[in-house]
Write a protein that holds these residues in place. Structure first.
Motif, PDB file in Angstrom:
ATOM      1  N   VAL A 166       0.840  -1.212   0.000  1.00 50.91           N
ATOM      2  CA  VAL A 166       0.000   0.000   0.000  1.00 50.91           C
ATOM      3  C   VAL A 166       0.873   1.259   0.000  1.00 50.91           C
ATOM      4  CG1 VAL A 166      -1.664   1.320   1.366  1.00 50.91           C
ATOM      5  CG2 VAL A 166      -1.960  -1.130   1.083  1.00 50.91           C
TER       6      VAL A 166
ATOM      7  N   ARG B 197       2.338   1.948  -3.286  1.00 51.97           N
ATOM      8  CA  ARG B 197       1.363   2.530  -4.206  1.00 51.97           C
ATOM      9  C   ARG B 197       1.166   4.010  -3.881  1.00 51.97           C
ATOM     10  NH1 ARG B 197      -3.313  -0.362  -3.270  1.00 51.97           N
ATOM     11  NH2 ARG B 197      -2.580  -2.082  -4.510  1.00 51.97           N
ATOM     12  N   LYS B 198       1.164   4.302  -2.562  1.00 50.55           N
ATOM     13  CA  LYS B 198       0.960   5.691  -2.129  1.00 50.55           C
ATOM     14  C   LYS B 198       2.101   6.595  -2.616  1.00 50.55           C
ATOM     15  CE  LYS B 198       0.729   7.275   2.343  1.00 50.55           C
ATOM     16  NZ  LYS B 198       0.359   7.078   3.739  1.00 50.55           N
TER      17      LYS B 198
ATOM     18  N   LYS C 176      -6.880  -0.264  -0.462  1.00 45.75           N
ATOM     19  CA  LYS C 176      -6.638   0.980  -1.188  1.00 45.75           C
ATOM     20  C   LYS C 176      -5.932   2.012  -0.304  1.00 45.75           C
ATOM     21  CE  LYS C 176     -10.478   0.382  -4.349  1.00 45.75           C
ATOM     22  NZ  LYS C 176     -11.886   0.577  -4.540  1.00 45.75           N
ATOM     23  N   SER C 177      -5.942   1.774   0.994  1.00 46.58           N
ATOM     24  CA  SER C 177      -5.287   2.722   1.906  1.00 46.58           C
ATOM     25  C   SER C 177      -4.649   1.934   3.041  1.00 46.58           C
ATOM     26  CB  SER C 177      -6.313   3.693   2.480  1.00 46.58           C
ATOM     27  OG  SER C 177      -7.228   2.983   3.293  1.00 46.58           O
TER      28      SER C 177
ATOM     29  N   GLN D 150      -7.237   0.560   5.360  1.00 49.84           N
ATOM     30  CA  GLN D 150      -7.868  -0.662   4.837  1.00 49.84           C
ATOM     31  C   GLN D 150      -6.928  -1.853   5.007  1.00 49.84           C
ATOM     32  OE1 GLN D 150      -9.254  -0.567   0.819  1.00 49.84           O
ATOM     33  NE2 GLN D 150     -11.100   0.570   1.324  1.00 49.84           N
TER      34      GLN D 150
ATOM     35  N   ARG E 288      -5.909  -9.774  -9.211  1.00 44.91           N
ATOM     36  CA  ARG E 288      -6.407  -8.491  -8.728  1.00 44.91           C
ATOM     37  C   ARG E 288      -5.462  -7.344  -9.120  1.00 44.91           C
ATOM     38  NH1 ARG E 288     -10.891  -5.816  -7.909  1.00 44.91           N
ATOM     39  NH2 ARG E 288     -10.501  -4.005  -6.604  1.00 44.91           N
TER      40      ARG E 288
ATOM     41  N   VAL F 226      -6.520  -4.001 -11.049  1.00 47.08           N
ATOM     42  CA  VAL F 226      -6.485  -2.642 -10.473  1.00 47.08           C
ATOM     43  C   VAL F 226      -5.475  -1.762 -11.191  1.00 47.08           C
ATOM     44  CG1 VAL F 226      -7.292  -3.276  -8.183  1.00 47.08           C
ATOM     45  CG2 VAL F 226      -4.846  -3.283  -8.643  1.00 47.08           C
ATOM     46  N   SER F 227      -4.433  -2.354 -11.783  1.00 49.46           N
ATOM     47  CA  SER F 227      -3.427  -1.522 -12.432  1.00 49.46           C
ATOM     48  C   SER F 227      -3.785  -1.212 -13.879  1.00 49.46           C
ATOM     49  CB  SER F 227      -2.051  -2.186 -12.361  1.00 49.46           C
ATOM     50  OG  SER F 227      -2.093  -3.438 -12.985  1.00 49.46           O
TER      51      SER F 227
END
Lengths: 311, 377
Positions: free
Chosen positions: B206, B209-210, B288-289, B292, B371, B375-376
């Motif tokens: 995560v 990604r952030k 997503k965060s 989460q 997944r 998502v990407s």
């Protein structure tokens, strides 16, 4: 020869059309800017050209590789400088560059040599062992660019690389972009700073609401507003009556009343402005403010969209 | 017997010498004996004698110490009790009654109740002997021999009941109950620690990604499954190292014999690490965060640990619960480790649990790849 050929790209997120039929060509060895306000679709376009997003429609060729059919081919010729500082803060600049160099397929002595070269290019050899987390915003930006140079890509994408940094670092980055061009790289540069696009670019595509609304060299685009100065005035009385009077003033090409202001297009503001004051005085009107804008991309964007680039 | 409890706290570490483990009890004898007998019979001395021979109480008598002195010692914890034998003790006893004794001890403490019980037993034995002697020897000359005989009879009762606690018959191959208990608890805790690292492994993805590092990785000429595989291997190595450290700790400190079949222990640890690492990766891709990621990690952490028997052995539950528990990978990991440490089985006993864990690992990893691809794009 085209380095990048973009053909009718479309991308929607739900009901929002982020990119709506974008097409343009970027020649090899040139700096090409995508200019537009935030939300214009520049980053979405660059994400599709980086193979991060799959287009809903259309295609693009990067050095002959399709972003749909040959993603690995596209990635192998590509260096990407993302808008965000995509680095590992706990690692030093050298460690970051070494890691990313490995991700780009470099190994052993060539990797070490290239890391040293890139540290030299971005001017951080002395601070190479410091953790990136301790760097200033400008230094991080330089490492962020350095990562994209490691594998000597033929094409480099730079997505708003000067956002949020001091003027000195910004100057350094702009100089380094020109240096990359001089080394033969093709640069696709996105920005919402008109001055950057004007200074750097061989060709510019102006984007708004997901579409390319104008395309050409800086000179070609400026011609859209006819090399005329744009004079914005506010007056103390009814603007409509004053506008009618100003239309017959010598040197004035166009007068528009917009939101309580009057916009005058004139060939030479220095000559026209005293006449406007005189005409206003005859009408018994007082001019309370004047803004003069010489022909530039900001004026072009304003002319085409009716709003400022930074709106 | 009068007990004064709660006034003093008798804790521990009575200073009755370094070698005598008995509870120190001060005795104040105010009994003057029986003036009617020519010998001046003083049965309180026999009571003291009985107490002196006790295996529980160590009698302390010092003529120079007053009750107040003893009470200070009691308060400090140097004494477990103060027994006062009141005046007239012998006379009352010779009537065949149980005369009152005064005991100061904290009966809220084990030491106090132990002292109380021991004194009561001695006093009862004495009064029984006196009563016996009074029945047998009606004359004063016959009393003493009868009393001595009755008292001596307590030393060798005709019937003796011996009790012993049931204990497992220990053989070379069977661990003690304590070790057997740890043989469950230690793997349970180890797996709990392992699955807790879901929090770290999920937030790694995560956070990447952030910071957009993950997206930048995707612009390199590295395939998506390979990027995920790299993350997976990093998480796996950390997890496996953690398992190894905890197994060494269990072996050396808790004496849980993982090294009895080292290959089997390593296989289960390896399979468990693969499974948890893949699950962590999947959670990282789904979340997503950071919030989460934490929430998604806590859910399997508690559900898998609870149902899988990491907290309570599944053997204590019913067949249905056990069947449900085995839907979770933790149950299989527990089976694997307990086959080694509790059931004392060999390498072949961990093959099925390890295969199940590897299956879960593959499932979680494939879901993460699927997944991630979605998502990407």
């Amino acid at each position: 020869m085209s380095a990048i050929e973009v053909k009718n790209l479309h991308k929607a997120f739900g009901d929002l059309k982020a990119v709506d039929g974008v097409s343009f060509d970027v020649q090899q060895g040139e700096i090409f800017s995508l200019l537009g306000p935030n939300g214009a679709g520049k980053t979405t376009t660059i994400s599709m050209l980086s193979c991060l997003l799959r287009p809903d429609q259309g295609d693009a060729l990067v050095m002959g590789h399709s972003i749909k059919a040959d993603q690995m081919g596209v990635k192998s010729v590509l260096g990407v400088v993302p808008q965000e500082i995509a680095l590992y803060n706990d690692l030093s600049a050298r460690e970051n560059l070494t890691f990313w160099g490995k991700m780009y397929g470099l190994r052993g002595a060539p990797l070490k040599q290239r890391v040293d070269e890139v540290l030299e290019i971005i001017g951080l050899t002395e601070r190479a062992k410091d953790r990136v987390g301790k760097y200033s915003g400008g230094m991080k930006r330089r490492v962020n660019i350095g990562v994209a140079l490691l594998h000597k890509p033929q094409v480099i994408y730079m997505d708003e690389p000067t956002v949020g940094i001091d003027p000195q670092s910004r100057r350094n980055i702009l100089d380094s972009v020109v240096a990359l061009k001089n080394q033969g790289m093709t640069v696709l540069y996105t920005t919402h700073y008109m001055e950057e696009a004007q200074e750097l670019s061989d060709h510019i595509a102006i984007m708004d609401t997901g579409k390319v609304i104008a395309y050409g060299t800086n000179a070609e685009l400026v011609k859209i507003v006819g090399q005329m100065d744009r004079i914005t005035l506010t007056v103390s009385t009814d603007g409509g009556r004053v506008a009618e009077a100003w239309k017959v003033v010598k040197g004035v090409k166009q007068v528009k009343a917009e939101d309580g202001t009057l916009v005058v297009l004139a060939e030479d503001s220095n000559q026209v402005l005293p006449r406007l004051f005189e005409a206003a005085s005859t009408q018994g009107t007082r001019i309370t403010s004047v803004t003069i804008q010489e022909p530039n991309l900001e004026a072009v964007f304003l002319h085409l969209t009716g709003k400022a680039l930074r709106d | 017997m009068i007990l004064s409890s709660g006034n003093f706290a008798v804790t521990s570490g009575f200073s009755q010498g370094d070698t005598d483990p008995r509870l120190p009890v001060a005795v104040i004898n105010q009994d003057g004996g029986d003036p009617s007998t020519s010998s001046g019979l003083r049965l309180s001395l026999r009571l003291v004698s009985l107490l002196e021979n006790s295996e529980v109480i160590a009698v302390s008598q010092d003529e120079e110490q007053t009750l107040a002195d003893y009470e200070k010692s009691l308060a400090k914890g140097d004494l477990a009790g103060i027994l006062t034998i009141p005046a007239g003790y012998t006379e009352t006893l010779l009537t065949g009654n149980l005369p009152p004794l005064i005991l100061e001890a904290d009966t809220a403490q084990t030491a106090g109740t132990t002292v109380q019980g021991e004194i009561l037993a001695a006093a009862t034995r004495l009064v029984s002997a006196v009563q016996t002697a009074l029945i047998v020897g009606e004359t004063s000359s016959a009393f003493t021999p009868a009393f001595e005989q009755a008292l001596a009879a307590w030393e060798e009762p005709p019937i003796r009941i011996e009790t012993a606690s049931a204990a497992l018959v220990e053989t070379e191959e069977q661990p003690s109950t304590q070790v057997a208990s740890l043989g469950h608890t230690a793997p349970g805790m180890m797996l709990q620690f392992g699955i807790a690292s879901l929090l770290t492994s999920a937030t790694v993805v995560v956070n990447e990604r952030k910071t957009r590092s993950l997206q930048r990785l995707l612009t390199t000429a590295t395939r998506r499954p390979h990027i995920l595989l790299g993350h997976f291997l990093a998480i796996f190595v950390l997890l496996f190292a953690q398992f190894l450290v905890l197994m060494v700790f269990g072996q050396l400190i808790l004496k849980v014999d993982y090294l009895r079949v080292p290959g089997a222990s390593l296989l289960v640890a390896l399979a468990s690490s693969l499974c948890i690492a893949a699950l962590g990766l999947l959670i990282g891709v789904l979340a997503k965060s950071e919030e989460q990621a934490i929430a998604f990690s806590l859910i399997p952490m508690f559900i898998f640990s609870g149902l899988g028997g990491a907290w309570v052995p599944l053997e204590f539950t019913g067949a249905t619960f056990q069947a449900i528990g085995h839907i979770t990978p933790i149950a299989w990991a527990m089976d694997g480790f307990k086959n080694i440490t509790v059931r004392l089985l060999g390498l072949e006993s961990v093959l099925l649990p390890s295969a199940a864990l590897a299956g879960y690992a593959l499932l979680f990893f494939l879901l993460a790849v699927w997944r991630f691809r979605r998502v990407s794009e």
